[in-house]
Design an enzyme around this catalytic site. Structure first.
Site, short mmCIF file in Angstrom:
data_model
loop_
_atom_site.label_atom_id
_atom_site.label_comp_id
_atom_site.label_asym_id
_atom_site.label_seq_id
_atom_site.Cartn_x
_atom_site.Cartn_y
_atom_site.Cartn_z
N TYR A 1 42.81 47.05 50.97
CA TYR A 1 42.03 47.25 52.18
C TYR A 1 42.78 48.39 53.15
CZ TYR A 1 39.71 42.77 51.39
OH TYR A 1 38.79 41.98 50.82
N SER B 1 43.27 37.04 41.53
CA SER B 1 43.74 38.12 42.07
C SER B 1 45.27 38.22 41.88
CB SER B 1 43.89 38.04 43.71
OG SER B 1 42.15 37.84 43.92
N SER C 1 40.78 42.39 42.31
CA SER C 1 41.56 41.64 42.82
C SER C 1 41.45 41.83 44.33
CB SER C 1 43.00 41.89 42.53
OG SER C 1 44.09 41.55 43.29
N LYS C 2 41.48 40.58 45.12
CA LYS C 2 41.44 40.54 46.49
C LYS C 2 42.87 40.87 47.22
CE LYS C 2 39.54 38.16 50.64
NZ LYS C 2 38.71 39.18 50.95
N ALA C 3 43.23 42.28 46.80
CA ALA C 3 44.63 42.71 46.92
C ALA C 3 44.54 43.28 48.23
CB ALA C 3 45.26 43.42 45.88
#
Ligand code: PMP
Length: 297
Positions: free
Chosen positions: A164, A64, A158-160
């Site tokens: 969100y 990420s 990416s868990k950015a």
């Protein structure tokens, strides 16, 4: 229910290489991660003292960050050690872990080539709360006002933190309408996922799930696909039109926090969580707790 704020709790948080008292785990308001979204995170669960898919989460945190153009200054092995330090320091055996990595305060502009990267890991108690009976009632999804953007628009794998933004707006919008979560379509109009969990549909005894080409290919999603295949189900990863919901018998969501969450409604269309969902919940529970079973004689 009284809310205990997350900045006012007892315990310890791992921050930049050492454990600090929970309330002291702070950062300056002029932090690049806060202003420009240069922040990535993980959500993990620990079951009976063991972090489920821990290595996979460490690797994803690194990936990420790499997609956002920065390196995590701790190796996968160092993160692994730090996570267990946090669990032990807080005496947690069934809980949730939240590693986060973000650019610091050296540069306050879009370009941040010389910023340091900070890493923190918090954990808190979070047992799996619901009985099978309560779970199988299912949750209600409304339609999200935002769509998952194309991979040409953002680093979709990416868990950015920044990705969100549309999830929180969408979740708030449907909560105002009385729903539990929002179902997001993608930029092409295909079914994508919920705001923090992947989507599975059961059609005539077979399992269908959207191709993760513009959203997170969840670690739980990958686990469930493997489990479903082991249990003998056919699994189809494909682009799915919203109109196909008319042919669906069961729906569920998957995610580290959501685990397997049955769905009873999508914007007025009703579904009854059934035997396939239940069999996967049982298999997933067994897998997350496999280390607690003594080897068969
Ligand atoms: N999609 C989104 C947007 C999420 O936030 C999550 C939770 N991390 C997932 C899918 C599921 O991912 P995982 O199974 O790895 O928790």
């Amino acid at each position: 229910m009284a809310i205990i704020p997350f900045d006012d709790r007892d315990g310890f948080i791992w921050m930049d290489g050492k454990l600090v008292e929970w309330r002291q785990a702070t950062t300056h308001v002029l932090t690049h991660g806060l202003h420009y979204g240069s922040s990535v995170f993980e959500g993990e669960r620990c079951y009976a003292g063991k972090i489920f898919k821990s290595h996979e989460h460490n690797v994803r945190l690194h990936k990420s960050a790499e997609l956002l153009g920065f390196d995590i200054p701790y190796s996968v092995e160092e993160l692994e050690k730090a996570k267990y330090e946090v669990l032990h320091a807080n005496n947690i055996t069934n809980g949730y872990l939240r590693p986060v990595a973000f650019r610091g305060s050296e540069m306050m502009a879009i370009s941040a080539q010389h910023s340091t990267v900070h890493v923190a890991i918090a954990a808190w108690e979070w047992p799996s709360m619901y009985s099978m009976e309560a779970k199988m009632k299912g949750i209600r999804l409304g339609m999200a006002p935002y769509k998952r953007p194309s991979p040409e628009t953002e680093p979709v794998a990416s868990k950015a933190a920044g990705l969100y933004m549309i999830c929180t707006i969408s979740k708030h919008a449907v909560e105002k309408q009385g729903f539990d979560d929002a179902l997001m379509l993608d930029y092409r109009g295909y079914l994508a996922e919920a705001t923090g969990a992947n989507l599975f549909l059961i059609i005539d005894g077979e399992i269908h799930t959207p191709t993760p080409d513009c959203f997170l290919n969840g670690i739980t999603r990958q686990t469930i696909i493997a489990l479903a295949k082991q249990l003998g189900y056919n699994v189809h990863e494909r682009h799915i039109q919203p109109e196909e919901l008319a042919r669906v018998q069961e729906i569920f969501l998957t995610g580290t926090a959501a685990e397997i969450t049955p769905v009873s409604e999508v914007a007025g269309q009703k579904f009854t969580p059934g035997i396939i969902t239940q069999s996967l919940i049982e298999a997933y529970t067994a897998l997350t707790h496999a280390h607690t079973k003594t080897a068969a004689a």
